[in-house]
Design a protein around this motif. Sequence first.
Motif: not given
Ligand SMILES: CC(C)(COP(=O)(O)OP(=O)(O)OC[C@H]1O[C@@H](n2cnc3c(N)ncnc32)[C@H](O)[C@@H]1OP(=O)(O)O)[C@@H](O)C(=O)NCCC(=O)NCCS
Length: 206
Positions: A116, A123, A126, A129, A150-151, A160
Amino acid sequence: MADPSFHIATPRLFLHYFLSTDPTHVDFLIKCFNAPDVFGLTSTLAGIKSSRDAAVKDIEGRIELQTKSGFGRYMISLRKDANQPFSASEDYEHIGIVSMKLRRHPKAPKVPDIGYILLGQYWGKGYATEAGAGVIDYFATRGVTDILGFCNLENEASRKTLKRLGFEEREMRCVYGLGDRMDDVAEEELVWARKGMSADLSIYGL
Ligand SMILES: CC(C)(COP(=O)(O)OP(=O)(O)OC[C@H]1O[C@@H](n2cnc3c(N)ncnc32)[C@H](O)[C@@H]1OP(=O)(O)O)[C@@H](O)C(=O)NCCC(=O)NCCS
């Protein structure tokens, strides 16, 4: 030809195909590839960054396989409320991509993995998720329940999200075929597996 009306609905989101005929989809793909901190670009995908033609070709090159198998990537768009029906002609706010990919590399894992990305402004709400749960439920209806994730070790948000989605952290492994790579270069990734999957990752081709 992809069915433009195909979608997966979650309370706040629609997940649907990228269509090369919809300019907003093509522009969104390019926007994602140019978003800072979103993508570690691989050489095979980097062309999309600057070229509409490359983005259109990329979408067209994937859609046939995806409509047959389901495996591939889905756009994530916001729905106004849980009652709003999906319409392919609606001008949605596109916020990210969720994928369920079965890698083509001969040494790649034999089960799909979830991925994703969201544009930064979305961001922490949720959405990843919710989109991840939507594709997992959809694939369960097609009998696909063994799924990997994978990450990078440092990607706290991704870790998370995987945890929230019911994945368990396993171990670092060299994985072939990520980022659509077909060359003989494996990337070192932290492997996650859904709860209930075997402790022996070799079963899944890892
Ligand atoms: C990874 C990603 C998709 C998460 O999206 P998101 O919609 O913010 O995630 P959610 O809101 O569903 O939250 C999931 C968890 O991540 C946490 N989170 C969200 N952004 C965060 C950040 N920048 N740093 C740390 N934790 C974070 C949330 O608090 C939540 O944790 P919790 O269970 O303790 O509450 C987003 O950060 C993103 O697009 N990152 C860049 C691309 C990437 O790395 N993709 C994954 C490749 S493996």
